[in-house]
Design an enzyme around this catalytic site. Sequence first.
Site, short mmCIF file in Angstrom:
data_model
loop_
_atom_site.label_atom_id
_atom_site.label_comp_id
_atom_site.label_asym_id
_atom_site.label_seq_id
_atom_site.Cartn_x
_atom_site.Cartn_y
_atom_site.Cartn_z
N ALA A 119 50.24 33.35 34.34
CA ALA A 119 50.26 32.32 35.37
C ALA A 119 50.35 30.92 34.77
O ALA A 119 50.04 29.93 35.43
CB ALA A 119 49.00 32.46 36.21
N ASN A 187 42.50 34.81 32.88
CA ASN A 187 43.33 35.39 31.82
C ASN A 187 44.06 34.30 31.05
O ASN A 187 44.33 34.44 29.87
CB ASN A 187 44.36 36.33 32.43
CG ASN A 187 43.75 37.69 32.74
OD1 ASN A 187 43.57 38.49 31.86
ND2 ASN A 187 43.41 37.89 34.00
N HIS A 217 46.46 25.48 37.30
CA HIS A 217 46.08 25.42 35.87
C HIS A 217 46.69 24.17 35.25
O HIS A 217 47.91 24.00 35.28
CB HIS A 217 46.60 26.64 35.12
CG HIS A 217 46.13 27.95 35.68
ND1 HIS A 217 44.80 28.31 35.69
CD2 HIS A 217 46.81 28.96 36.27
CE1 HIS A 217 44.69 29.50 36.25
NE2 HIS A 217 45.89 29.91 36.61
N1 LIG Z 1 47.85 37.44 32.07
C1 LIG Z 1 47.72 36.87 33.25
O1 LIG Z 1 48.12 35.73 33.48
C2 LIG Z 1 47.05 37.64 34.35
C3 LIG Z 1 47.08 37.15 35.65
C4 LIG Z 1 46.48 37.89 36.64
C5 LIG Z 1 45.83 39.07 36.36
N2 LIG Z 1 45.78 39.51 35.09
C6 LIG Z 1 45.05 40.76 34.75
O2 LIG Z 1 45.93 41.87 34.92
C7 LIG Z 1 45.17 43.01 35.32
C8 LIG Z 1 45.75 43.58 36.62
O3 LIG Z 1 45.68 42.60 37.65
P1 LIG Z 1 45.98 43.03 39.17
O4 LIG Z 1 45.95 41.79 39.98
O5 LIG Z 1 47.16 43.93 39.22
O6 LIG Z 1 44.65 43.87 39.48
P2 LIG Z 1 44.40 44.91 40.69
O7 LIG Z 1 42.93 44.99 40.85
O8 LIG Z 1 45.25 44.60 41.85
O9 LIG Z 1 44.93 46.30 40.05
C9 LIG Z 1 44.35 46.91 38.93
C10 LIG Z 1 44.63 48.41 38.99
O10 LIG Z 1 44.21 48.97 37.75
C11 LIG Z 1 43.40 50.12 37.98
N3 LIG Z 1 42.47 50.27 36.86
C12 LIG Z 1 41.34 49.57 36.61
N4 LIG Z 1 40.78 49.98 35.46
C13 LIG Z 1 41.59 50.96 34.97
C14 LIG Z 1 41.54 51.79 33.82
N5 LIG Z 1 40.54 51.72 32.94
N6 LIG Z 1 42.55 52.70 33.64
C15 LIG Z 1 43.56 52.80 34.52
N7 LIG Z 1 43.64 52.06 35.64
C16 LIG Z 1 42.67 51.15 35.86
C17 LIG Z 1 42.71 49.85 39.33
O11 LIG Z 1 42.31 51.04 39.95
C18 LIG Z 1 43.82 49.12 40.08
O12 LIG Z 1 44.66 50.04 40.76
C19 LIG Z 1 43.71 42.55 35.47
O13 LIG Z 1 42.99 42.84 34.29
C20 LIG Z 1 43.85 41.05 35.64
O14 LIG Z 1 42.69 40.35 35.20
C21 LIG Z 1 46.41 38.84 34.09
#
Ligand SMILES: NC(=O)c1ccc[n+]([C@@H]2O[C@H](COP(=O)([O-])OP(=O)(O)OC[C@H]3O[C@@H](n4cnc5c(N)ncnc54)[C@H](O)[C@@H]3O)[C@@H](O)[C@H]2O)c1
Length: 266
Positions: A119, A187, A217
Site C-alpha cells: 500500500a 505492513n 501513508h
Molecule cells: N504488504 C502490504 O502492504 C499488505 C497490505 C495489506 C495486508 N497485508 C497482509 O496480507 C495478509 C492477507 O491480508 P488480507 O487482507 O487478504 O487478509 P484476510 O483476513 O482477508 O485473509 C487472510 C486469509 O488467510 C487465511 N489464513 C490465516 N492464517 C493462515 C495460515 N496460517 N495458513 C493458511 N491460511 C491462513 C485466513 O483464513 C483468510 O482466509 C495479512 O497478513 C495482511 O496483514 C499486507
Amino acid sequence: MKIGIIGCGTIGREIATAIDKGTIEMELIGLCDIVPSQAESLKKDLKNFSPAVLEKEKLVEICDLVAESASKDVVPELLGLCIEKGCDILIMSMGGLLGQGDLIKQAQKKIAIYRPSGALAGLDAIKAANIANIKSVRLTTTKPPKGLEGAPYIKEHGVTLKDIKEKKTIFEGSASGAIKGFPKNVNVAALLSLAALGPEKTQVTIVVDPDATRNCHEVEIEGDFGRITTRTENFPSPNNPKTSYLASLSAIATLKTITSSLKIGT
Ligand SMILES: NC(=O)c1ccc[n+]([C@@H]2O[C@H](COP(=O)([O-])OP(=O)(O)OC[C@H]3O[C@@H](n4cnc5c(N)ncnc54)[C@H](O)[C@@H]3O)[C@@H](O)[C@H]2O)c1
C-alpha cells in the site's frame, strides 16, 4: 509458471481472480487456507482454473511459485518449506520476514523472495537511495478507527476506538514496536524497514481519524540523495478495512512483472 496461493481472503482472492482473467499469465494449480471452506469457495468462483485445495507442504512441492496472503505467523515456516523444495515465494505479510535474516540468507541463490510495494508509494526511489546513505525514515499512517480494530496495542493500552471523536495520535515509536502492536495494520512499516534502515531505526506514528475514509501513508526520507516525501491515500478494501486495495494491486503487478520481459522501475 505454476502458482499456488496461501491465504484465500481479500488479497488471495484478488490475485486468483487476476490469474483467472488472464491479467497474470500463470497457471493456478493450488489453493491453501487454514479455513478450508475459504479455499473451496474461491475455487468455485473461478471460471478458467480448477486448483486443488491442499496443505501448504503439498502446495510448495508442486508449484514453481507460491503467493502468501495469509498471516505473518505462517511466513517463517512457509519460507523454510520453499527453500527446501526450491519454490519461489511472494510475501504479503511483511511483518513475518522481520528477524528472519538467517532464512533470507539461506534463500540466496536457491529461490526468489518477492516483496511487493503493497500500500506504499516510492519504494523504487527508496531502494535506489539505499545504495548510498539514508539518514532517517519516518512513516505516518492515518486510518479510520475500523482500520485498527483488534490490534493488540489497542487492547493492551485500553484505547476505545469508538470514543475517539477527533484526529488523535495513538502510537509513536520504532517500526518494530508498531509491528508488534499492530501486526495486521502496518505492513508498510515492516516493508519500509526491510527496504532501508531496519525496524529499530524506522520511526512510525499511527494516527486515528474518525473522519477519514482512506488509509493514508506519508513517508519522509533523508539521505545522501536529498529528500523524498510521499503521500498515499488508499481506499480500504470493501472486504477487509485493514487492507488497502492498492496492496492487492501491487501483488498482481509484481506477478505480472515476473512473467513479463519488460521490467519497469528499480
Ligand atoms: N504488504 C502490504 O502492504 C499488505 C497490505 C495489506 C495486508 N497485508 C497482509 O496480507 C495478509 C492477507 O491480508 P488480507 O487482507 O487478504 O487478509 P484476510 O483476513 O482477508 O485473509 C487472510 C486469509 O488467510 C487465511 N489464513 C490465516 N492464517 C493462515 C495460515 N496460517 N495458513 C493458511 N491460511 C491462513 C485466513 O483464513 C483468510 O482466509 C495479512 O497478513 C495482511 O496483514 C499486507
